[in-house]
Design a protein around this motif. Sequence first.
Motif, short mmCIF file in Angstrom:
data_model
loop_
_atom_site.label_atom_id
_atom_site.label_comp_id
_atom_site.label_asym_id
_atom_site.label_seq_id
_atom_site.Cartn_x
_atom_site.Cartn_y
_atom_site.Cartn_z
N THR A 69 0.86 -1.18 0.00
CA THR A 69 0.00 0.00 0.00
C THR A 69 0.89 1.24 0.00
N GLU A 70 0.32 2.37 -0.34
CA GLU A 70 1.10 3.61 -0.39
C GLU A 70 1.69 3.95 0.98
N LEU A 73 4.46 1.47 1.95
CA LEU A 73 5.69 1.73 1.19
C LEU A 73 6.43 2.94 1.76
N LYS A 74 5.67 3.97 2.15
CA LYS A 74 6.29 5.14 2.79
C LYS A 74 7.03 4.72 4.05
N ILE A 97 7.78 -8.15 -7.73
CA ILE A 97 8.40 -7.16 -8.61
C ILE A 97 8.45 -7.64 -10.06
N SER A 100 4.80 -6.40 -11.23
CA SER A 100 4.40 -5.02 -10.94
C SER A 100 5.58 -4.07 -11.11
N ASN A 101 5.47 -3.17 -12.07
CA ASN A 101 6.52 -2.16 -12.26
C ASN A 101 6.58 -1.21 -11.07
N TYR A 102 5.46 -1.00 -10.41
CA TYR A 102 5.44 -0.14 -9.21
C TYR A 102 6.35 -0.73 -8.14
N ARG A 103 6.22 -2.02 -7.91
CA ARG A 103 7.08 -2.68 -6.90
C ARG A 103 8.53 -2.75 -7.38
N ASP A 105 10.09 -0.62 -9.33
CA ASP A 105 10.68 0.72 -9.17
C ASP A 105 11.00 0.98 -7.70
N ALA A 106 10.10 0.56 -6.82
CA ALA A 106 10.33 0.77 -5.39
C ALA A 106 11.55 -0.02 -4.92
N LYS A 109 14.79 1.60 -6.14
CA LYS A 109 15.10 2.82 -5.39
C LYS A 109 15.60 2.47 -3.99
#
Length: 270
Positions: A69-70, A73-74, A97, A100-103, A105-106, A109
């Motif tokens: 979740t947002e 992840l924060k 990952i 999911s490109n979101y995961r 990318d996270a 990073k």
Amino acid sequence: MKDLEEIIKTRRNISENLIHCITHKIAVENSVNAVLLLGAKAICAENPMEVSDITKASKALSLSLGNITEERLKSIFISSKTATENNIPQILDLVGIAISNYRLDAATKLLRENKFEVIKGNASEIKKLSGKESNTNGIDVGEKDKLDINNLDEYVKISRDLSKKYDTTVLITGATDVITKDERTILVENGNNYLTLLTGTGCILSSMIAAFLSEFSGVDACILALLIMEISAELAKDERIYTFKTKLFDTMSTISDEELLKNAKVRIYR
């Protein structure tokens, strides 16, 4: 890696150590119980307002990208930064990952900005992190990506490249588990297919690794957690899946050093 017997006989050195686990709701209860069975203590705070303080008070940190979740992840980024600044060992579980490109990318990073003692994933996830095409099946390894005797050399090279790139221990989980630090690779060949029939076993393993990271190196922590979970699974096997789950946790809580040494299938990759 230390002598296997020495590693196993000193596994209780983690007693009472506090382990901070930020994982998804599906796996929280079982992950905490697994840490408790090993003799350590777990806390699963994920509020961004408090995670830094809790990470500072902990001996190791387990981070999972599962069911992200947002807000979680924060909190993961805050805790990881805190752990890095305070030399607290941490493990990153690369759940999802490959799909999911979101995961992805996270994860990229997080690895770029922080220091991890262990990064963990199945073969599809590790391939994706390395920039290669993967064939995932949801959060599970894809059939074409499964590690076997024919592609072991390829995965060892991938894991060694990632280990050097991020200065970390890389764990590829599967029927054969591949543990790599720099040019050294160790294979663990215990376990049974029943573990794949229960949700959350990967996050449970990550939390167990984090518990051992509080006192052991990345390689040794991976070996201990894998042997305890996978040999327990071998000894607890039952045709009834939820009966197996109960037996698995019971066995993990009582398994002896002698049983671990007798059943361990650990070898150094050539």
